[in-house]
Design a protein around this motif. Sequence first.
Motif, short mmCIF file in Angstrom:
data_model
loop_
_atom_site.label_atom_id
_atom_site.label_comp_id
_atom_site.label_asym_id
_atom_site.label_seq_id
_atom_site.Cartn_x
_atom_site.Cartn_y
_atom_site.Cartn_z
N ALA A 168 -1.48 34.79 -20.23
CA ALA A 168 -1.38 33.41 -20.68
C ALA A 168 -1.06 32.48 -19.52
CB ALA A 168 -0.29 33.29 -21.76
N GLU A 197 -4.18 32.03 -17.36
CA GLU A 197 -5.16 31.15 -17.98
C GLU A 197 -4.71 29.69 -17.88
OE1 GLU A 197 -6.82 34.28 -21.38
OE2 GLU A 197 -5.48 32.63 -21.93
N ARG A 198 -3.41 29.45 -18.12
CA ARG A 198 -2.89 28.08 -18.03
C ARG A 198 -2.98 27.55 -16.60
NH1 ARG A 198 0.91 25.31 -21.47
NH2 ARG A 198 1.00 27.20 -22.72
N ALA A 200 -5.20 24.41 -15.15
CA ALA A 200 -4.55 23.32 -14.40
C ALA A 200 -5.23 23.12 -13.04
CB ALA A 200 -3.07 23.65 -14.21
N GLU A 251 5.21 20.73 -24.12
CA GLU A 251 4.09 21.38 -23.43
C GLU A 251 3.70 20.58 -22.20
OE1 GLU A 251 0.89 21.89 -26.15
OE2 GLU A 251 1.91 23.45 -27.33
N GLU A 295 1.18 21.16 -18.38
CA GLU A 295 0.36 22.04 -17.56
C GLU A 295 1.26 22.76 -16.57
OE1 GLU A 295 -2.69 19.82 -15.68
OE2 GLU A 295 -3.90 19.60 -17.48
N LEU A 312 5.40 27.59 -19.05
CA LEU A 312 5.33 28.67 -20.03
C LEU A 312 6.74 29.06 -20.46
CD1 LEU A 312 3.63 30.82 -21.55
CD2 LEU A 312 3.97 32.33 -19.59
#
Length: 223
Positions: A115, A118-119, A123, A161, A163, A166
């Motif tokens: 995760a 991917e984030r 970004a 939330e 960019e 996590l």
Amino acid sequence: MAVTFSDLHTEAGIKSLDAFLSGKCYISGDQLTKDDVKVYAAVLEQPSADLFPNASKWYHAVSTKLAASFPGKAVGVRIGCQDAPAEAAPAKVVDDDDDDDMDLFGEETEEEKKAAEERAAAAKASTKKKESGKSSVLMDIKPWDDETDMKKLEECVRKVEKEGLLWGASKLVPVGYGIKKLQIMLTIVDDLVSVDDLIEDQLTVEPCSEYVQSCDIVAFNKI
């Protein structure tokens, strides 16, 4: 190689930790490492000095080291309208998270690694610039009083939330007078997220300010 222990919520688990620490200052030798922070976060409270002298001495050393190692970060970050109530001696408790969650205090699980990757990739594509790296942060979030709904507090925090941000494992820790604080892990992409800005601009303003009184950075480590 990361060191893990099972059933640290039980006397048998603490006994195995005490035996492992015989003749040692810290989990991996003479220096505080991520292994110590991970295991420390999983222990409910300081072990009995009479029953588990090695584990009790280690727990006290880690607690003192964390407070002393991050001046201005570990104990000096106070953002809110007023000071929190005086803290009683810490007695750590864990909520419904499994023992496996403690790996997040030193390592990410495979799902969270995926995760985060991917984030970070999304970004990078949107900002068109190279990321400087990642950091792992352990944060204490304190409520206004003992009547604050801690479930709603955590839900509000996790709704934030950004960019490169996590959220990870969390637990509730008593601080005194019936009040509990939320202790939570987060991983950030350094180019994209400032923890100070996260606290000032999102965690201590509406809607989070309805539940959040102050935030403290307990540990900040480059990954």
